[in-house]
Design an enzyme around this catalytic site. Structure first.
Site, PDB file in Angstrom:
ATOM      1  N   ASP A  14       0.838  -1.198   0.000  1.00 58.34           N
ATOM      2  CA  ASP A  14       0.000   0.000   0.000  1.00 58.34           C
ATOM      3  C   ASP A  14       0.879   1.256   0.000  1.00 58.34           C
ATOM      4  O   ASP A  14       1.737   1.402   0.857  1.00 58.34           O
ATOM      5  CB  ASP A  14      -0.872  -0.047   1.270  1.00 58.34           C
ATOM      6  N   HIS A  16      -0.257   4.547   0.006  1.00 57.11           N
ATOM      7  CA  HIS A  16      -0.931   5.783   0.414  1.00 57.11           C
ATOM      8  C   HIS A  16      -0.113   6.499   1.478  1.00 57.11           C
ATOM      9  O   HIS A  16      -0.040   6.043   2.621  1.00 57.11           O
ATOM     10  CB  HIS A  16      -2.319   5.467   0.969  1.00 57.11           C
TER      11      HIS A  16
END
Lengths: 139, 475
Positions: A14, A16
Site C-alpha cells: 500500500d 498511500h
C-alpha cells in the site's frame, strides 16, 4: 518519564502516504515519540522497529482494502519476537467492499489487535485511548 | 627538483610494500618502490628491508638519511583487524554494526543478534577478535538485550577491546557491568530506527587500533622504527583514499574499487545509494555513499576452497556440471589453497586462476549491490529497492596482485553481469563502467598519505590507474 514510543506505517503493498504523514505529525505533536516507517512496510519491518525502539504500540494503517490478509499473523509474530505486551492498533479502509465496520473490527480483534478504527476518526480520541492503553499495559 | 620525500609502507600478510614519493608542489610523484616478504616473526625486519630497498632507487640524493624521511604506514598482517559484531535485530542494529566495522577497516569475524548464549561466548573466545562491537536498541529503546549481553561479556575475561555503541540510555549501566575491562564507548550506531551514525564508532575503532591492538599485532617494534608514527589498518587507508578520490577528483564522483587477494575480496563504492523517483521506493536501511564490504570466502588462494563451495553454481555454469574440467578446477584449488604463494605455470592454471578471479569479482559485486524488485499494487506498478544502487558507477578499478595485472576489461566487467536466477529481481550492479587496473599497486600506499595530502594522493592514484580496453573478441 520519556515520551511513549510508537511505530507507525502503512502495511503491505500500500503506497498511500498522505494519511501516514498526517498521523506522524499529529502523534508527534501529541507528545509521542514516533518511529515512522512510511509506506509499503512489511510485518517484519514493523516488528524489527518495535524491538529496537522498545515501542509501546504499533499503529498499522491500510487504505487499499487488503488489510486483513496483510495483518494476519502479526500478533503471533510479535509474541514470537518477545513483544507480548506491545499494543496493536489498525485503522483505515481495512477491507474491500461494504463490510459493516463492526464485522471488520471483530475480525481484527480476533487476530489480536487491541483497537480497530474506521477511515473517519477523531485523532484526539485515538491519542487519548493510546495513552490510557499504554498506561494500563505498564501496570 | 626539490621537494619533501615521503615513504609509505604497507605490511600485508604476505608482502611488505614500500614506495618513496616526492611532494612537488601540489603533486605526489612516485620515485621508487620495493616489495619484500613480510617477516611474520618480526614484522620490523621486513619493514626495514623494504624501506632500505625503496630508498635505494636511482634519482634520490645518494646520502638520504632513511631516518629523516617521514614514514606513513598501514598493516593487515596477522589477520588484520578482527571485529565481532553484536546487535539486536539482524536487519537493523546488527546490520549497522557490520557496516561500522567494515568501514573502520575491520573484518567481521563473527556476528550475533539477540541474546548472547554461553555457546556464543565460547565461540568469541575461540575466534579471539581484537574488538567486540556491542550495539543494540535505539537511544531510549530496547535496553534489556544489550544489558544481558554486557553481563554475559562480563562473565568471561576475553582479551578483546569492547566498544559499546548501543542504546545511549544504558551506557553507564553497561560501563558499570564491564568495569575493569578494556571498554571504550561511542555514540549509538543507530540512534533512531533507520538512522545510521557510524562515524563516531569508526573513529573509536581507529583509536583503539592504535592504542590497544598495535602491540598485539607485533607492530610496536615497527612503530619505534617508523619514528613513532602509528599505522592504519590497510583497509581503512584504502577506504579513506576512496573517499578522497570520490570527493576531490572531477569525474570520479561515482566509482568503485575491487581489492582482491588470496584470502578476501574487498569491494568499495563511492556513489549515492538511492536516487528516488515517483515509482521507486527504498525499503530497509539507506546505505551510506561510501561503503565497503569484505568477503572472507572470496579469494584466490587461502579462501579458494570456500569460494568453489559458495559459488559452485557459477563454476558449474562456466565449466558444466561434473565435467573433467570442473574436477580439474577442484584439484587445482585443493593444491593452491595450501601453497598460497603459488603462481600458475601453465595455461590451464592461468585459466583456472582467471575463473576464480571472475567468480570473486562477480560475487563481491552482487553482494555489495542492492536489488530492485518489481511489485504490482492496486495503485499501479512500483519498484522496491533494497540496498545500494551501483548503476551510476562510471569507473571500476581493480587492485590487488591479480587484478593489478589485468590486460583488458573483460574480467572486471564480470561485476556487471546480471544474476538471472530470479527474473523479477534485478541486481543493481554497475552498468558498463570504464575499467582500470591499479597497475602500480599504489592504492594502499597512497591511502596512507591521504590523511595529510588528500588532494595530491587522490590525484596521484587516479593518474596511476591504467585504463583497460574493452575485451577483444577471443573467438
Amino acid at each position: 518519564m520519556d515520551a511513549p514510543r510508537i511505530v507507525l506505517g502503512v502495511i503491505g503493498a500500500d503506497c498511500h502516504s498522505v494519511g501516514n504523514k498526517i498521523l506522524d505529525a499529529f502523534f508527534t505533536e501529541a507528545g509521542f515519540h514516533v518511529v515512522n516507517l512510511g509506506v509499503m512496510v512489511s510485518q517484519d519491518e514493523f516488528l524489527d522497529a518495535a524491538v529496537e525502539s522498545d515501542a509501546a504500540a504499533i499503529l498499522v494503517s491500510s487504505l487499499y482494502g487488503h488489510g486483513l490478509i496483510d495483518c494476519e499473523g502479526l500478533r503471533q509474530k510479535a509474541v514470537e519476537r518477545g513483544l507480548e505486551r506491545v499494543l496493536l492498533y489498525a485503522g483505515g479502509n481495512l477491507v474491500v467492499g461494504k463490510t459493516p465496520f463492526e464485522e471488520v473490527e471483530r475480525k481484527f480483534k480476533a487476530m489480536g489487535f487491541d483497537r480497530v478504527f474506521p477511515p473517519q476518526v477523531d485523532l484526539a480520541d485515538v491519542a487519548a485511548m493510546l495513552r490510557e492503553d499504554i498506561e494500563a499495559r505498564r501496570n | 627538483m626539490d621537494g619533501r620525500l615521503l615513504l609509505s609502507v604497507d605490511i600485508g600478510s604476505t608482502y611488505t610494500k614500500a614506495g618513496v614519493f616526492r611532494l612537488e608542489g601540489e603533486e605526489l610523484r612516485l620515485l621508487g618502490k620495493a616489495v619484500r616478504p613480510t617477516t611474520v616473526d618480526d614484522l620490523g625486519r621486513g619493514f626495514a628491508e623494504a624501506r632500505t630497498a625503496a630508498l635505494a632507487v636511482p634519482g634520490l640524493p645518494p646520502a638520504v638519511d632513511p631516518a629523516a624521511v617521514p614514514v606513513y604506514w598501514s598493516s593487515s598482517a596477522r589477520g588484520g583487524l578482527k571485529i565481532a559484531a553484536v546487535g539486536l535485530t539482524p536487519d537493523l542494529t546488527l546490520s549497522v554494526a557490520r557496516m561500522a566495522a567494515t568501514s573502520a577497516g575491520g573484518k567481521v569475524v563473527r556476528a550475533f543478534s539477540y541474546e548472547l548464549a554461553a555457546d556464543d561466548i565460547a565461540e568469541l573466545a575461540a575466534v579471539a577478535p581484537d574488538i567486540i562491537l556491542l550495539t543494540g536498541g535505539t537511544d531510549g529503546g530496547n535496553s534489556r538485550v544489550v544489558l544481558h549481553n554486557a553481563a554475559r561479556l562480563a562473565e568471561t575475561r576475553l582479551p578483546a577491546v569492547i566498544l559499546y555503541a548501543g542504546n545511549r540510555k544504558v551506557r553507564d549501566d553497561v560501563a558499570a557491568l564491564l568495569a575493569g575491562r578494556d571498554l571504550v564507548t561511542a555514540a549509538n550506531v543507530m540512534p533512531e530506527v533507520g538512522v545510521i551514525d557510524i562515524e563516531p564508532a569508526r573513529d573509536v575503532i581507529r583509536r583503539a587500533f592504535l592504542e590497544s591492538i598495535v602491540d598485539g599485532k607485533g607492530l610496536s617494534g615497527v612503530v619505534a622504527a617508523a619514528g613513532g608514527r602509528e599505522p592504519l589498518p590497510t583497509p581503512l587507508a584504502v577506504f579513506e583514499l576512496v573517499r578522497r578520490i570520490g570527493e576531490r577528483v572531477p569525474g570520479w564522483e561515482d566509482f568503485a574499487l575491487i581489492d582482491m587477494g588470496g584470502a578476501t575480496t574487498d569491494f568499495y563504492s563511492h556513489t549515492e545509494s538511492f536516487y528516488g523517483g515517483d515509482t521507486i521506493l527504498l525499503r530497509g536501511l539507506r546505505e551510506p555513499k561510501l561503503k565497503r564490504t569484505v568477503e572472507g570466502d572470496l579469494g584466490l588462494r587461502v579462501s579458494a576452497e570456500a569460494l568453489v563451495r559458495s559459488e559452485s553454481a557459477f563454476f558449474e555454469s562456466r565449466l558444466g556440471p561434473d565435467t573433467p574440467d570442473l574436477l580439474g578446477l577442484r584439484a587445482y584449488v585443493e593444491s593452491v589453497s595450501r601453497t598460497t604463494d603459488h603462481l600458475p605455470a601453465d595455461d590451464r592454471g592461468r585459466r583456472y586462476d582467471a575463473l576464480l578471479a571472475a567468480a570473486c569479482v562477480r560475487a563481491s559485486a552482487l553482494r555489495h549491490a542492492g536489488t530492485v524488485q518489481r511489485v504490482f499494487t492496486p495503485q499501479g506498478g512500483f519498484e522496491v529497492q533494497r540496498g545500494k544502487d551501483l548503476g551510476r558507477i562510471k569507473a571500476l578499478v581493480g587492485s590487488g596482485g591479480y587484478l593489478a595485472g589485468l590486460a583488458d576489461a573483460a574480467l572486471l566487467l564480470e561485476a556487471c553481469a546480471p544474476d538471472a536466477a530470479d527474473p523479477d529481481v534485478r541486481h543493481l550492479v554497475p552498468n558498463a563502467p570504464a575499467c582500470y587496473a591499479d597497475a602500480e599497486y599504489l592504492i594502499p600506499l597512497l591511502g596512507n598519505l591521504a590523511a595529510d595530502f588528500p588532494d595530491a594522493a587522490a590525484r596521484a592514484a587516479v593518474a596511476g590507474f591504467k585504463p583497460l580496453n574493452a575485451p577483444t573478441n577471443r573467438n
